[in-house]
Enzyme design. Structure first.
Site, PDB file in Angstrom:
ATOM      1  CG  HIS A 361       3.996 -31.459 -30.046  1.00 55.93           C
ATOM      2  ND1 HIS A 361       3.150 -32.637 -30.267  1.00 55.93           N
ATOM      3  CD2 HIS A 361       2.872 -30.707 -29.254  1.00 55.93           C
ATOM      4  CE1 HIS A 361       2.060 -32.558 -29.820  1.00 55.93           C
ATOM      5  NE2 HIS A 361       1.614 -31.277 -29.434  1.00 55.93           N
ATOM      6  CG  ASP A 438       6.691 -30.102 -35.440  1.00 57.38           C
ATOM      7  OD1 ASP A 438       5.670 -29.432 -36.186  1.00 57.38           O
ATOM      8  OD2 ASP A 438       6.298 -30.615 -34.363  1.00 57.38           O
ATOM      9  CD  GLN A 441       2.944 -24.218 -31.809  1.00 56.33           C
ATOM     10  OE1 GLN A 441       2.546 -23.073 -31.861  1.00 56.33           O
ATOM     11  NE2 GLN A 441       2.337 -24.993 -31.364  1.00 56.33           N
ATOM     12  CE  LYS A 464      -0.727 -27.111 -33.424  1.00 56.46           C
ATOM     13  NZ  LYS A 464      -1.074 -27.265 -32.093  1.00 56.46           N
ATOM     14  CB  CYS A 602       1.665 -32.801 -26.542  1.00 61.14           C
ATOM     15  SG  CYS A 602      -0.010 -33.125 -26.047  1.00 61.14           S
TER      16      CYS A 602
HETATM   17  N1  PMP Z   1       4.120 -30.231 -33.488  1.00 58.97           N
HETATM   18  C1  PMP Z   1       4.053 -29.050 -32.601  1.00 58.97           C
HETATM   19  C2  PMP Z   1       5.395 -28.202 -32.304  1.00 58.97           C
HETATM   20  C3  PMP Z   1       2.855 -28.743 -31.969  1.00 58.97           C
HETATM   21  O1  PMP Z   1       2.733 -27.742 -31.182  1.00 58.97           O
HETATM   22  C4  PMP Z   1       1.805 -29.515 -32.257  1.00 58.97           C
HETATM   23  C5  PMP Z   1       0.502 -29.243 -31.799  1.00 58.97           C
HETATM   24  N2  PMP Z   1       0.435 -28.703 -30.607  1.00 58.97           N
HETATM   25  C6  PMP Z   1       2.005 -30.836 -33.056  1.00 58.97           C
HETATM   26  C7  PMP Z   1       3.198 -31.040 -33.547  1.00 58.97           C
HETATM   27  C8  PMP Z   1       0.937 -31.601 -33.446  1.00 58.97           C
HETATM   28  O2  PMP Z   1      -0.144 -30.870 -34.192  1.00 58.97           O
HETATM   29  P1  PMP Z   1      -1.574 -31.467 -34.413  1.00 58.97           P
HETATM   30  O3  PMP Z   1      -2.079 -31.848 -33.123  1.00 58.97           O
HETATM   31  O4  PMP Z   1      -2.319 -30.323 -35.080  1.00 58.97           O
HETATM   32  O5  PMP Z   1      -1.114 -32.881 -35.454  1.00 58.97           O
END
Ligand code: PMP
Length: 644
Positions: A361, A438, A441, A464, A602
């Site tokens: 991401h 990270d 997910q 999430k 993203c």
């Molecule tokens: N890492 C991953 C794999 C994500 O899917 C996301 C959110 N789509 C993020 C980081 C960032 O999360 P947040 O916007 O809640 O900080």
């Protein structure tokens, strides 16, 4: 303690200093390091102490003990998914009568105990090492803790007749789970000859072979013909994970969109919140709202206790070795930025190398790229194969003595690929590099055990994980966190400030400058409770089956290109539909009440690697059902029928 008087008639400075130190040690802002809270205990141990002090100062009984108080003087306990109003250990004390209010009456308080942190008087019989909540629980019969018995506290059936999703009136969760597992076992054996569909190779979809609720060809016939029959297609019928009743815990899932029941398939972007989380946050503002760690009054104690209890819950959820390893941040993004701005800025120098994967991401690319640009570091990328799987042999080639950090995702938000996290960590450590995972997910779909993974840091976002937005977690190994410079600075993160010198708190407070998101941290604690009650393993198994079911049906539709076909996947089905833009597909689904994300998610580098700029991305959670999948599949079939 008393002070000696000097010759000049003034108190002795050393005595005064000692007194002051005693006082400061007793103040709540030294919390939490001095008290061990455990998630199975109620959330207000210090508030209880304060309440007891307020109610009973100078009012000890003839044995020097605190007499029982009138429960009606005390506020109701916070709502909990478990409904526990008294801790299990309180019951084990075997006390009756007012035990839930004063579980330790008669236990004897140790005035030498330095762990007293609430600022209350120390000469009564509370044991701070074994604190219990004294507030009666709305879930308990008549709200009267005196009438508690083991069954009424521990049986979920007693909670306003609400059953856990696995439960019926006559069966316990364990029995149901047992049945589920034996059912899964027999189905695995039966399905050995299960035929594959679609063009992909067997290896790409090996998991479909193991689907205990495997796709039945009749389903496609039902969809293609116009007699779509939910009952026939519900291959999960009889499965003990009753997603349909879990769904009822989520009020928003009763919404209609365009006159159709809402199907929430945008879980990778954010998840919906169960009533217990919503209630917990409302309860905070109704009964506990205060700033934390900085006052000796009752509400500050309640808020601090609930906040630190949430930290303990996250600690248990991740199996961290200490609550000091859990830093509350705004979300995964802030967690990664924190590590980049502190450890990264402190330790990385020109020529050093950072490795990320192609699956990341943007949140796990941009902070590292910026740091690399600022400090002359080299950013290297682990490639993936055409299914979207990490190429471990290529990764091995990237590791060298200059590698200082490997930052990678445990589950790809764009493709759903589950990465071999433990292996990646081991290889990085063997090369002497630190590792950040990270977990944005992964935490909602699988057991994430930071000790087992042995990662140095792990981040995730509360929203999430069925919790609120604006709150997330940075896990870090305690020693490492304490070596890191603060991120933001100001109040709450300091031990001592003069104009000459500043002493910082240790982790986690050192990284929690200013007033944090107290209510939502507590809400996240409630979300962790909820997920823990369902059981993350059971969730993972159910979602796995649902993903297989949806994958098989989607692959059957001509013109669908599934993007991301890894052997190990969670939640996500990214695809394109020939003849339609992704937005058109998204809109058609929205017309049927189905919420999916379209776009680059993203994660532009991985989509470009797969040869596309954007996809349609349904993403599943445990409250989704086969009926939800059927509505989605039927809509795609309808689109396909119009254009082919
Ligand atoms: N890492 C991953 C794999 C994500 O899917 C996301 C959110 N789509 C993020 C980081 C960032 O999360 P947040 O916007 O809640 O900080």
């Amino acid at each position: 303690m008393s002070t000696n008087i000097n010759n000049n008639g003034l108190p002795n400075i050393d005595d005064l200093q000692n007194l002051a130190n005693e006082l400061f040690k007793a103040l709540p802002n030294e919390f939490p390091k001095e008290i061990s809270l455990s998630p199975d205990k109620a959330e207000h141990p210090r508030a209880t102490k304060i309440a007891e002090t307020i109610l009973h100062t100078g009012n000890l009984d003839q044995f020097g003990q605190i007499p029982a108080a009138n429960p009606s003087n005390l506020p109701p306990a916070p709502p909990a998914f478990s409904g526990f109003g008294a801790s299990p250990s309180a019951l084990n004390h075997g006390n009756t009568g007012a035990f839930a209010l004063y579980p330790n009456a008669g236990a004897g308080f140790d005035p030498q105990n330095k762990n007293s942190s609430s600022g209350v008087q120390e000469n009564h019989d509370l044991n701070i090492n074994d604190p219990h909540t004294g507030f009666h629980d709305v879930n308990l019969k008549n709200g009267n803790p005196a009438q508690l018995n083991e069954e009424s506290v521990f049986s979920p059936l007693s909670l306003n007749n609400q059953y856990l999703p696995f439960q019926t009136e006559n069966s316990s969760f364990e029995i149901e789970l047992q049945a589920a597992l034996s059912f899964v076992d027999t189905q695995f054996k039966k399905r050995e000859d299960f035929p594959l569909g679609g063009n992909e190779t067997t290896s790409s979809y090996y998991f479909l072979d193991q689907n205990p609720f495997a796709f039945d060809k009749r389903s496609t016939d039902i969809i293609v013909g116009n007699s779509f029959d939910y009952k026939e297609i519900n291959l999960f019928k009889g499965h003990p994970f009753d997603a349909a009743s879990v769904k009822k815990d989520f009020p928003i899932l009763k919404e209609t969109v365009n006159g159709k029941p809402l199907v929430w398939f945008d879980n990778a972007a954010t998840t919906q919140k169960p009533q217990s989380v919503i209630d917990r946050i409302a309860y905070f503002y109704k009964h506990e709202n205060s700033n934390i760690h900085r006052a000796a009054h009752e509400l500050a104690a309640r808020a601090s206790d609930a906040y630190e209890a949430a930290r303990e819950k996250v600690k248990a959820f991740l199996n961290a070795s200490s609550a000091n390893e859990i830093v509350f941040v705004r979300g995964a993004t802030e967690g990664i930025n924190l590590v980049a701005s502190t450890w990264g800025d402190q330790n990385l120098n020109s020529g050093d190398e950072i490795i990320v994967s192609n699956l990341e991401h943007h949140a796990n690319i941009v902070p590292w790229k910026r740091l690399a640009d600022k400090k002359g570091l080299k950013l290297r990328v682990i490639p993936v194969d055409d299914d979207g799987q990490i190429l471990l042999d290529e990764y091995a080639k990237l590791l060298n003595s200059k590698t200082r950090l490997v930052a990678f995702t445990q589950v790809s938000n764009a493709l759903g690929t589950i990465t071999p996290a433990k292996k990646i960590v081991e290889m990085a450590h063997a090369a002497g590099a630190k590792v950040l995972i990270d977990g944005a997910q992964s935490v909602s779909h699988m057991k994430v055990d930071v000790q087992q993974l042995n990662s140095d840091w792990l981040v995730f976002s509360g929203h999430k994980l069925f919790g609120p937005t604006g709150i997330g977690v940075l896990y870090g190994k305690e020693d490492l966190l304490n070596e890191m410079q603060p991120y933001q600075s100001g109040g709450n993160m300091i031990q001592d400030v003069t104009f000459e010198e500043i002493k910082y708190h240790k982790a986690p407070n050192r990284f929690e400058a200013g007033t944090g998101n107290i209510a939502d941290a507590i809400g996240l604690g409630a979300a962790v409770d909820y997920v823990t009650k369902l059981g993350i393993e059971a969730i993972g198994q159910y979602e796995h089956n649902l993903l297989e079911y949806a994958t098989r049906l989607l692959k059957e539709i001509p013109g669908v290109r599934l993007i991301g076909t890894a052997k190990d996947k969670a939640s996500v089905l990214s695809f394109n539909l020939q003849g339609y833009s992704n937005d058109q597909v998204g809109q058609a689904l929205n017309n049927e009440g189905v919420a999916v994300r379209t776009g680059h998610h993203c994660a532009q580098p991985i989509l470009r690697r797969m040869g596309v700029e954007t996809t349609v991305r349904p993403s599943l959670a445990f409250y989704n059902t086969t009926e939800d999948v059927d509505t989605f599949i039927k809509t795609i079939w309808e689109l396909k029928k119009v254009r082919f």
